[in-house]
Design a protein around this motif. Structure first.
Motif, PDB file in Angstrom:
ATOM      1  N   LEU A   1       0.824  -1.212   0.000  1.00 23.71           N
ATOM      2  CA  LEU A   1       0.000   0.000   0.000  1.00 23.71           C
ATOM      3  C   LEU A   1       0.853   1.254   0.000  1.00 23.71           C
ATOM      4  CD1 LEU A   1      -3.047  -0.200   2.430  1.00 23.71           C
ATOM      5  CD2 LEU A   1      -3.062   0.292  -0.018  1.00 23.71           C
ATOM      6  N   ASP A   2       2.047   1.169   0.542  1.00 25.77           N
ATOM      7  CA  ASP A   2       2.941   2.330   0.524  1.00 25.77           C
ATOM      8  C   ASP A   2       3.933   2.282  -0.635  1.00 25.77           C
ATOM      9  OD1 ASP A   2       4.012   0.201   1.980  1.00 25.77           O
ATOM     10  OD2 ASP A   2       5.013   1.470   3.463  1.00 25.77           O
TER      11      ASP A   2
ATOM     12  N   PRO B   1      -2.589  -5.297   0.758  1.00 27.80           N
ATOM     13  CA  PRO B   1      -2.883  -4.351   1.845  1.00 27.80           C
ATOM     14  C   PRO B   1      -1.940  -4.514   3.022  1.00 27.80           C
ATOM     15  CG  PRO B   1      -4.449  -6.150   1.897  1.00 27.80           C
ATOM     16  CD  PRO B   1      -3.562  -6.404   0.709  1.00 27.80           C
TER      17      PRO B   1
ATOM     18  N   ILE C   1       1.718  -2.545   4.854  1.00 25.58           N
ATOM     19  CA  ILE C   1       2.551  -1.356   4.899  1.00 25.58           C
ATOM     20  C   ILE C   1       3.979  -1.799   5.223  1.00 25.58           C
ATOM     21  CG2 ILE C   1       2.977   0.849   6.072  1.00 25.58           C
ATOM     22  CD1 ILE C   1      -0.522  -0.563   6.083  1.00 25.58           C
ATOM     23  N   LEU C   2       4.860  -1.753   4.207  1.00 29.26           N
ATOM     24  CA  LEU C   2       6.224  -2.268   4.392  1.00 29.26           C
ATOM     25  C   LEU C   2       7.143  -1.251   5.054  1.00 29.26           C
ATOM     26  CD1 LEU C   2       6.883  -4.332   1.141  1.00 29.26           C
ATOM     27  CD2 LEU C   2       6.590  -5.194   3.474  1.00 29.26           C
ATOM     28  N   GLY C   3       6.944   0.027   4.758  1.00 29.79           N
ATOM     29  CA  GLY C   3       7.702   1.052   5.471  1.00 29.79           C
ATOM     30  C   GLY C   3       9.113   1.282   4.973  1.00 29.79           C
TER      31      GLY C   3
ATOM     32  N   TRP D   1       7.502   3.941  -6.836  1.00 28.34           N
ATOM     33  CA  TRP D   1       7.015   5.230  -7.326  1.00 28.34           C
ATOM     34  C   TRP D   1       8.028   6.357  -7.250  1.00 28.34           C
ATOM     35  CZ3 TRP D   1       3.385   3.780 -10.134  1.00 28.34           C
ATOM     36  CH2 TRP D   1       2.447   2.850  -9.729  1.00 28.34           C
TER      37      TRP D   1
ATOM     38  N   SER E   1     -10.629  -5.271  -7.514  1.00 27.66           N
ATOM     39  CA  SER E   1     -10.203  -5.956  -6.296  1.00 27.66           C
ATOM     40  C   SER E   1     -10.582  -7.421  -6.374  1.00 27.66           C
ATOM     41  CB  SER E   1     -10.829  -5.292  -5.079  1.00 27.66           C
ATOM     42  OG  SER E   1     -12.200  -5.058  -5.295  1.00 27.66           O
TER      43      SER E   1
ATOM     44  N   GLY F   1      -8.016 -10.288  -1.423  1.00 26.84           N
ATOM     45  CA  GLY F   1      -7.623  -9.105  -0.662  1.00 26.84           C
ATOM     46  C   GLY F   1      -6.753  -8.135  -1.427  1.00 26.84           C
TER      47      GLY F   1
ATOM     48  N   THR G   1      -5.633  -5.861  -4.883  1.00 23.71           N
ATOM     49  CA  THR G   1      -6.278  -5.112  -5.959  1.00 23.71           C
ATOM     50  C   THR G   1      -5.370  -5.119  -7.178  1.00 23.71           C
ATOM     51  OG1 THR G   1      -7.463  -3.696  -4.408  1.00 23.71           O
ATOM     52  CG2 THR G   1      -7.208  -2.865  -6.652  1.00 23.71           C
TER      53      THR G   1
ATOM     54  N   LEU H   1      -1.735   6.470  -4.970  1.00 21.35           N
ATOM     55  CA  LEU H   1      -1.118   5.136  -5.036  1.00 21.35           C
ATOM     56  C   LEU H   1       0.198   5.097  -4.278  1.00 21.35           C
ATOM     57  CD1 LEU H   1      -1.268   3.523  -8.591  1.00 21.35           C
ATOM     58  CD2 LEU H   1      -2.074   2.582  -6.432  1.00 21.35           C
TER      59      LEU H   1
ATOM     60  N   VAL I   1      -8.274   4.892  -2.417  1.00 23.56           N
ATOM     61  CA  VAL I   1      -7.031   5.030  -3.160  1.00 23.56           C
ATOM     62  C   VAL I   1      -7.335   5.452  -4.595  1.00 23.56           C
ATOM     63  CG1 VAL I   1      -4.919   3.884  -3.925  1.00 23.56           C
ATOM     64  CG2 VAL I   1      -5.973   3.216  -1.748  1.00 23.56           C
TER      65      VAL I   1
ATOM     66  N   TRP J   1       1.505   6.897   5.383  1.00 20.40           N
ATOM     67  CA  TRP J   1       2.083   5.647   5.903  1.00 20.40           C
ATOM     68  C   TRP J   1       3.385   5.842   6.652  1.00 20.40           C
ATOM     69  CZ3 TRP J   1      -1.826   2.853   6.047  1.00 20.40           C
ATOM     70  CH2 TRP J   1      -2.731   2.757   4.979  1.00 20.40           C
TER      71      TRP J   1
ATOM     72  N   LEU K   1       4.392   3.861   9.862  1.00 18.24           N
ATOM     73  CA  LEU K   1       3.294   2.947  10.220  1.00 18.24           C
ATOM     74  C   LEU K   1       3.529   1.518   9.715  1.00 18.24           C
ATOM     75  CD1 LEU K   1       0.183   5.253   9.725  1.00 18.24           C
ATOM     76  CD2 LEU K   1       1.427   4.726  11.832  1.00 18.24           C
ATOM     77  N   GLU K   2       4.778   1.148   9.483  1.00 17.78           N
ATOM     78  CA  GLU K   2       5.095  -0.215   9.031  1.00 17.78           C
ATOM     79  C   GLU K   2       4.376  -1.270   9.862  1.00 17.78           C
ATOM     80  OE1 GLU K   2       9.311  -1.113   8.974  1.00 17.78           O
ATOM     81  OE2 GLU K   2       8.899  -3.256   9.163  1.00 17.78           O
ATOM     82  N   GLY K   3       3.721  -2.188   9.197  1.00 15.88           N
ATOM     83  CA  GLY K   3       3.162  -3.361   9.868  1.00 15.88           C
ATOM     84  C   GLY K   3       1.816  -3.154  10.535  1.00 15.88           C
ATOM     85  N   ILE K   4       1.207  -1.963  10.443  1.00 20.50           N
ATOM     86  CA  ILE K   4      -0.053  -1.772  11.163  1.00 20.50           C
ATOM     87  C   ILE K   4      -1.185  -2.642  10.627  1.00 20.50           C
ATOM     88  CG2 ILE K   4       0.336   0.590  12.012  1.00 20.50           C
ATOM     89  CD1 ILE K   4      -1.789   1.382   9.802  1.00 20.50           C
ATOM     90  N   GLU K   5      -1.006  -3.221   9.420  1.00 17.59           N
ATOM     91  CA  GLU K   5      -2.065  -4.082   8.889  1.00 17.59           C
ATOM     92  C   GLU K   5      -2.336  -5.272   9.807  1.00 17.59           C
ATOM     93  OE1 GLU K   5       0.872  -3.688   7.499  1.00 17.59           O
ATOM     94  OE2 GLU K   5       1.789  -5.669   7.282  1.00 17.59           O
TER      95      GLU K   5
ATOM     96  N   ILE L   1      -8.903  -6.407   6.784  1.00 22.70           N
ATOM     97  CA  ILE L   1      -8.915  -5.440   5.695  1.00 22.70           C
ATOM     98  C   ILE L   1      -9.717  -5.991   4.517  1.00 22.70           C
ATOM     99  CG2 ILE L   1      -7.478  -4.090   4.097  1.00 22.70           C
ATOM    100  CD1 ILE L   1      -5.195  -4.367   6.160  1.00 22.70           C
TER     101      ILE L   1
ATOM    102  N   ALA M   1     -10.978  -4.835   0.435  1.00 21.67           N
ATOM    103  CA  ALA M   1     -10.787  -3.891  -0.662  1.00 21.67           C
ATOM    104  C   ALA M   1     -11.890  -4.106  -1.676  1.00 21.67           C
ATOM    105  CB  ALA M   1      -9.430  -4.097  -1.325  1.00 21.67           C
TER     106      ALA M   1
ATOM    107  N   THR N   1     -10.260   2.653  -5.392  1.00 19.53           N
ATOM    108  CA  THR N   1     -10.448   1.437  -4.621  1.00 19.53           C
ATOM    109  C   THR N   1     -10.706   1.817  -3.170  1.00 19.53           C
ATOM    110  OG1 THR N   1      -9.033   0.154  -6.096  1.00 19.53           O
ATOM    111  CG2 THR N   1      -9.386  -0.743  -3.884  1.00 19.53           C
TER     112      THR N   1
ATOM    113  N   LEU O   1     -10.839   0.858   0.682  1.00 20.64           N
ATOM    114  CA  LEU O   1     -10.270  -0.104   1.630  1.00 20.64           C
ATOM    115  C   LEU O   1     -10.859   0.174   3.003  1.00 20.64           C
ATOM    116  CD1 LEU O   1      -6.841   0.430   0.156  1.00 20.64           C
ATOM    117  CD2 LEU O   1      -7.460  -1.891   0.774  1.00 20.64           C
TER     118      LEU O   1
ATOM    119  N   PHE P   1     -10.358  -0.863   7.006  1.00 26.70           N
ATOM    120  CA  PHE P   1      -9.554  -1.488   8.058  1.00 26.70           C
ATOM    121  C   PHE P   1     -10.446  -1.559   9.305  1.00 26.70           C
ATOM    122  CE2 PHE P   1      -4.930  -0.824   6.738  1.00 26.70           C
ATOM    123  CZ  PHE P   1      -5.211  -0.416   5.446  1.00 26.70           C
TER     124      PHE P   1
END
Lengths: 218, 218
Positions: free
Chosen positions: A13-14, A175, A177-179, A185, A201, A205, A207, B13, B173, B185, B188-192, B197, B199, B207, B209, B211
């Motif tokens: 997502l990031d 979905p 967030i790797l950080g 991008w 989607s 899970g 998209t 994105l 998104v 983000w 916020l790494e790993g908050i998933e 979640i 989508a 899209t 999403l 949470f």
């Protein structure tokens, strides 16, 4: 007319296409297998492993277009293997075993060219020190009337996008967030203006996004 | 039990919730209206403008949940207005005219507290210098049995996510690459891992999403 295509390219997502800390044991770094988890259940992936079965839904529909009409692939060196710098381990022949799933010429971008070698099933690895445009000229010639796939990794896809050489881009957003890691991008602000974009989607899970290059103005 | 909710929060994105260069004329900076374009056609948005009509599809379904069951809002100062630092323009009463669409107490986070004031339609703006947890305690008390909405901007939502105070997050998104601005983000790494979640993509191209915070382990 040869098109230049990217398929099954997973991002968080990031926007990270690989995590931090890539190595032989962790080709995607701390992302582990999470960006490609949607792919593991598809019939296309299972067939690559010689296994039967697999899903037949939207994930499979996208996954299965990967090989159709492709005559050559271009990949970055980091997709080919974990070693950096001059080649010391010439025994390394890629992550994919003796019969890689490409079955076409594959052009590996590296600052350290070396002789090509052929694998079972029609895959030949070439090692070239070239700009994206130069590599594409070579791969297009090898592909004949077929398309050229840009196979990754992240930096390679980003360079081809920056050079405006991609006709069709298929992204799969998970979905998470790797950080940290490699962000697809970086430096690509505004590239959506060149493309018609669809999003769909999946029950898994993720998209799927397709970027199709807009026709040039007359 | 009061839930803490975020609705209709647009991101690019590459994860930006606002572009660079925010000002009175450009509240979303160089993103202009692009992150909220999906919202403009909905019946919910048109009703806010006093206009009839609007869409009734998936974008409207999500948009319409915005006000239901909400007893208070918390927003960052930058959502309230463009001024930074000590208040000089006390005539400024928000972007929304004399009858703002909130119709509840609204707590504006600022390092420069000032007296509250009441608008038409039941909206009262309070200005507090507080941590996310302190602000939430005040807003929950004001909300009674109803929920608290975190209204943005980007930094405010990010701070509440970092403090693990969000129960329900609805993101939208848009397929654009902003490249700069405020990234949701960051940090916020790993908050998933805390959320279930879903989508769903919309014919409008965005899209949605959601949470939803996972139940706490027994």
């Amino acid at each position: 007319m040869t098109r230049v295509r990217v398929h099954n390219f997973g991002v968080s997502l990031d926007g990270y296409g690989a995590g931090a800390g890539q190595s032989l044991e962790a080709p995607f770094g701390h992302a582990d297998g999470r960006l490609m988890q949607w792919f593991m259940g598809t019939s296309t992936f299972r067939a690559m492993q010689g296994a039967p079965g697999g899903s037949a839904g939207v994930d499979e529909a996208f996954a299965s277009t990967w090989a159709t009409g492709i005559g050559a692939e271009i990949m970055g060196r980091n997709k080919f293997g974990p070693e950096r710098g001059p080649w010391s381990d010439t025994e390394w022949r890629g992550w994919w075993g003796e019969n890689p799933p490409f079955h076409t010429p594959v052009f590996v971008l590296t600052h350290y060219p070396r002789p090509p070698f052929e694998m079972e099933g029609g895959t030949t690895f070439h090692f070239i020190d070239a700009t994206p445009a130069e590599a594409l000229a070579l791969a297009s010639e090898a592909a004949g009337d077929l398309d050229v796939r840009i196979g990754g990794g992240v930096a390679t896809v980003r360079q081809f996008l920056a050079a405006d050489l991609i006709d069709h881009l298929h992204l799969v957003v998970s979905p998470i967030i790797l950080g940290r890691g490699e962000n697809l991008w970086q430096g690509l602000e505004g590239i959506e203006s060149r493309y018609d974009i669809e999003a769909v989607s999946s029950p898994s899970g993720v998209t799927h996004l397709t970027f199709t290059r807009k026709p040039l103005s007359p």
